[in-house]
Design a protein around this motif. Structure first.
Motif, PDB file in Angstrom:
ATOM      1  N   UNK A  63     -31.227  -4.805  25.367  1.00 37.40           N
ATOM      2  CA  UNK A  63     -30.972  -3.595  26.145  1.00 37.40           C
ATOM      3  C   UNK A  63     -30.355  -4.006  27.482  1.00 37.40           C
ATOM      4  N   UNK A  64     -29.801  -3.056  28.195  1.00 32.32           N
ATOM      5  CA  UNK A  64     -29.230  -3.355  29.515  1.00 32.32           C
ATOM      6  C   UNK A  64     -30.214  -2.919  30.598  1.00 32.32           C
ATOM      7  N   UNK A  65     -30.508  -3.812  31.506  1.00 33.82           N
ATOM      8  CA  UNK A  65     -31.359  -3.502  32.656  1.00 33.82           C
ATOM      9  C   UNK A  65     -30.531  -3.795  33.905  1.00 33.82           C
ATOM     10  N   UNK A  66     -30.177  -2.749  34.621  1.00 31.84           N
ATOM     11  CA  UNK A  66     -29.304  -2.894  35.792  1.00 31.84           C
ATOM     12  C   UNK A  66     -28.022  -3.630  35.435  1.00 31.84           C
ATOM     13  N   UNK A  67     -27.493  -3.339  34.260  1.00 34.50           N
ATOM     14  CA  UNK A  67     -26.231  -3.921  33.845  1.00 34.50           C
ATOM     15  C   UNK A  67     -26.315  -5.305  33.255  1.00 34.50           C
ATOM     16  N   UNK A  68     -27.507  -5.895  33.195  1.00 37.14           N
ATOM     17  CA  UNK A  68     -27.669  -7.255  32.676  1.00 37.14           C
ATOM     18  C   UNK A  68     -28.282  -7.201  31.278  1.00 37.14           C
ATOM     19  N   UNK A  69     -27.660  -7.842  30.279  1.00 37.15           N
ATOM     20  CA  UNK A  69     -28.251  -7.857  28.928  1.00 37.15           C
ATOM     21  C   UNK A  69     -29.639  -8.501  28.972  1.00 37.15           C
ATOM     22  N   UNK A  70     -30.610  -7.809  28.423  1.00 43.20           N
ATOM     23  CA  UNK A  70     -32.006  -8.228  28.531  1.00 43.20           C
ATOM     24  C   UNK A  70     -32.720  -7.951  27.210  1.00 43.20           C
ATOM     25  N   UNK A  71     -33.619  -8.830  26.816  1.00 40.90           N
ATOM     26  CA  UNK A  71     -34.398  -8.548  25.618  1.00 40.90           C
ATOM     27  C   UNK A  71     -35.273  -7.316  25.858  1.00 40.90           C
ATOM     28  N   UNK A  72     -35.477  -6.527  24.815  1.00 41.15           N
ATOM     29  CA  UNK A  72     -36.326  -5.344  24.930  1.00 41.15           C
ATOM     30  C   UNK A  72     -37.749  -5.746  25.280  1.00 41.15           C
ATOM     31  N   UNK A  73     -38.537  -4.780  25.698  1.00 38.34           N
ATOM     32  CA  UNK A  73     -39.931  -5.068  26.045  1.00 38.34           C
ATOM     33  C   UNK A  73     -40.683  -5.700  24.868  1.00 38.34           C
ATOM     34  N   UNK A  74     -40.450  -5.145  23.672  1.00 41.61           N
ATOM     35  CA  UNK A  74     -41.162  -5.652  22.495  1.00 41.61           C
ATOM     36  C   UNK A  74     -40.729  -7.077  22.157  1.00 41.61           C
ATOM     37  N   UNK A  75     -39.416  -7.331  22.191  1.00 42.61           N
ATOM     38  CA  UNK A  75     -38.920  -8.678  21.905  1.00 42.61           C
ATOM     39  C   UNK A  75     -39.370  -9.657  22.987  1.00 42.61           C
ATOM     40  N   UNK A  76     -39.438  -9.199  24.231  1.00 46.35           N
ATOM     41  CA  UNK A  76     -39.894 -10.049  25.329  1.00 46.35           C
ATOM     42  C   UNK A  76     -41.325 -10.520  25.091  1.00 46.35           C
ATOM     43  N   UNK A  77     -42.194  -9.608  24.672  1.00 44.56           N
ATOM     44  CA  UNK A  77     -43.585  -9.983  24.380  1.00 44.56           C
ATOM     45  C   UNK A  77     -43.626 -11.022  23.272  1.00 44.56           C
ATOM     46  N   UNK A  78     -42.859 -10.795  22.204  1.00 45.21           N
ATOM     47  CA  UNK A  78     -42.835 -11.741  21.087  1.00 45.21           C
ATOM     48  C   UNK A  78     -42.340 -13.112  21.536  1.00 45.21           C
ATOM     49  N   UNK A  79     -41.310 -13.140  22.383  1.00 47.20           N
ATOM     50  CA  UNK A  79     -40.780 -14.413  22.865  1.00 47.20           C
ATOM     51  C   UNK A  79     -41.805 -15.149  23.728  1.00 47.20           C
ATOM     52  N   UNK A  80     -42.515 -14.425  24.558  1.00 46.46           N
ATOM     53  CA  UNK A  80     -43.530 -15.049  25.408  1.00 46.46           C
ATOM     54  C   UNK A  80     -44.650 -15.643  24.555  1.00 46.46           C
ATOM     55  N   UNK A  81     -45.060 -14.930  23.525  1.00 49.34           N
ATOM     56  CA  UNK A  81     -46.086 -15.451  22.623  1.00 49.34           C
ATOM     57  C   UNK A  81     -45.562 -16.667  21.866  1.00 49.34           C
ATOM     58  N   UNK A  82     -44.327 -16.593  21.437  1.00 48.82           N
ATOM     59  CA  UNK A  82     -43.712 -17.714  20.719  1.00 48.82           C
ATOM     60  C   UNK A  82     -43.624 -18.942  21.615  1.00 48.82           C
ATOM     61  N   UNK A  83     -43.465 -18.702  22.910  1.00 44.22           N
ATOM     62  CA  UNK A  83     -43.333 -19.797  23.869  1.00 44.22           C
ATOM     63  C   UNK A  83     -44.678 -20.323  24.342  1.00 44.22           C
ATOM     64  N   UNK A  84     -45.773 -19.701  23.879  1.00 42.24           N
ATOM     65  CA  UNK A  84     -47.096 -20.204  24.205  1.00 42.24           C
ATOM     66  C   UNK A  84     -47.668 -19.766  25.536  1.00 42.24           C
ATOM     67  N   UNK A  85     -47.230 -18.638  26.054  1.00 43.50           N
ATOM     68  CA  UNK A  85     -47.770 -18.164  27.330  1.00 43.50           C
ATOM     69  C   UNK A  85     -49.221 -17.703  27.168  1.00 43.50           C
ATOM     70  N   UNK A  86     -49.941 -17.711  28.274  1.00 41.11           N
ATOM     71  CA  UNK A  86     -51.342 -17.314  28.275  1.00 41.11           C
ATOM     72  C   UNK A  86     -51.508 -15.912  27.701  1.00 41.11           C
ATOM     73  N   UNK A  87     -52.463 -15.778  26.771  1.00 40.30           N
ATOM     74  CA  UNK A  87     -52.639 -14.517  26.059  1.00 40.30           C
ATOM     75  C   UNK A  87     -53.047 -13.381  26.994  1.00 40.30           C
ATOM     76  N   UNK A  88     -53.871 -13.685  27.984  1.00 36.36           N
ATOM     77  CA  UNK A  88     -54.296 -12.649  28.925  1.00 36.36           C
ATOM     78  C   UNK A  88     -53.112 -12.112  29.728  1.00 36.36           C
ATOM     79  N   UNK A  89     -52.201 -13.013  30.115  1.00 37.75           N
ATOM     80  CA  UNK A  89     -51.028 -12.577  30.876  1.00 37.75           C
ATOM     81  C   UNK A  89     -50.108 -11.715  30.025  1.00 37.75           C
ATOM     82  N   UNK A  90     -49.943 -12.100  28.766  1.00 38.09           N
ATOM     83  CA  UNK A  90     -49.099 -11.304  27.867  1.00 38.09           C
ATOM     84  C   UNK A  90     -49.756  -9.948  27.601  1.00 38.09           C
ATOM     85  N   UNK A  91     -51.083  -9.948  27.492  1.00 37.40           N
ATOM     86  CA  UNK A  91     -51.801  -8.694  27.258  1.00 37.40           C
ATOM     87  C   UNK A  91     -51.587  -7.722  28.422  1.00 37.40           C
ATOM     88  N   UNK A  92     -51.521  -8.243  29.646  1.00 34.56           N
ATOM     89  CA  UNK A  92     -51.265  -7.386  30.804  1.00 34.56           C
ATOM     90  C   UNK A  92     -49.900  -6.702  30.672  1.00 34.56           C
TER      91      UNK A  92
END
Length: 357
Positions: free
Chosen positions: A138-167
């Motif tokens: 999606x576009x956010x302020x004109x910059x191509x950006x992963x959607x909110x849902x894809x962003x969460x999946x990428x963060x989980x795939x990258x091993x980010x802290x589960x509590x932070x992703x849950x927030x």
């Protein structure tokens, strides 16, 4: 001097279409040399923000490092040219995407970008090579950006802290910007990594960590005044049904005063509105009802079963009406008890007479 004004006008025209930024490669396409850009920087007209990327004095500072890093991925082409194919152009992702969406509090000082093809990495930028589809971007302020849902999946795939992703998931759900069904599909591939059988269970777990799962919502509703009214209404409904079962000749609706408020049936409790999470409750209301029914005592389960019917809404309103309170007081009085006993005896005689026939 005239040459400098012409150079500045050309630079401003390029930068005006891409957040006040310009690359040396873009400038060279317009016949502007690196030396001329350097002189403008020395004069304080431009500011060097990245290797080969300059900003005008009017350029916004928010997310400027990320935007400069995106421009540097393909410095010769303008933002407008690259946005014709945003997936191939490279996409702000992971912590950078979360920051652009305004979700969570992850540190996003290092630009993170995802491309579907290999690209030589640069110092100070994290590049990810992952498959992307148009639906992921999606576009956010004109910059191509992963959607909110894809962003969460990428963060989980990258091993980010589960509590932070849950927030992030919790904030997105409250704002109504995260589609939980889409999120379920996105996180399906990483569910087992987090000891969850599938994507739906992982989403439920993330919501539970921030108090928004069905189980947590049941607890929240049960502790609220509205939840207590729900149970009270269930008891009143059960009493009405019970009375009807052994007093068939008694108009229980009239007895409890329900006939007086039937015309004023209200639209039901908007639990989402009560807790400020309407969109989330629209998704979880049916499972929430099922869990309430399972959580209460067996005596109330049959009463709560009617909460899916229009009649329940009348009963719930009725529990707060003066007519019902008066009826309850009357039932507790000596006259009321005598009348109830007489009604039971009449019902028994009628049943016995019918059996004899």
């Amino acid at each position: 001097m005239a040459v400098t004004i012409q150079v500045l006008a050309s630079v401003s025209q390029i930068a005006g279409a891409q957040w006040g930024l310009v690359t040396t490669a873009q400038a060279e396409r317009e016949g502007i040399t690196r030396l001329q850009l350097a002189r403008l920087a020395d004069a304080g007209v431009l500011e060097r923000v990245d290797r080969g990327v300059y900003a005008t004095t009017a350029a916004p500072t928010e997310h400027r490092t990320l935007r400069a890093a995106w421009l540097a991925l393909d410095p010769a082409r303008t933002a407008e040219e690259r946005l014709a194919d945003p997936v191939a152009a490279g996409v702000a992702s992971h912590t950078s995407a979360a920051g652009l969406h305004g979700l969570g509090d992850l540190l996003d000082d290092t630009p993170e970008l995802t491309l579907p093809h290999r690209k030589q990495s640069r110092r100070g930028v994290r590049l990810h090579r992952l498959p992307l589809t148009d639906a992921d971007v999606t576009l956010v302020d004109g910059l191509p950006t992963t959607t909110e849902e894809r962003t969460v999946a990428d963060l989980l795939r990258d091993g980010h802290d589960l509590d932070h992703v849950a927030q992030i998931v919790g904030q997105g759900a409250r704002r109504g910007v995260i589609d939980l069904d889409d999120l379920t599909e996105q996180v399906e591939p990483v569910a087992r990594r987090y000891d969850q059988p599938d994507g739906r269970a992982l989403v439920e777990h993330l919501l539970d960590l921030v108090g928004l799962s069905r189980t947590a919502l049941v607890r929240m509703l049960a502790d609220s005044a509205e939840g207590r009214e729900l149970v009270a209404a269930g008891r009143a409904s059960a009493l009405s049904d019970l009375a009807a079962s052994f007093m068939p000749e008694i108009d229980t609706a009239r007895l409890f005063g329900l006939d007086k408020i039937a015309a004023n049936t209200f639209a039901g409790i908007d639990v989402g509105k009560i807790l400020g999470m309407t969109e989330l409750f629209n998704i979880t209301l049916k499972p929430l009802h099922d869990q309430i029914a399972a959580a209460v005592s067996p005596q109330l389960q049959s009463a709560l079963a009617i909460t899916n019917t229009p009649a329940f809404r009348s009963v719930l309103q009725a529990t707060q009406s003066p007519a019902v309170k008066a009826a309850q007081q009357w039932l507790g009085s000596d006259v009321g008890r005598q009348a109830t006993q007489a009604a039971e005896e009449a019902a028994s005689r009628s049943e016995g007479s019918g059996g004899a026939t």
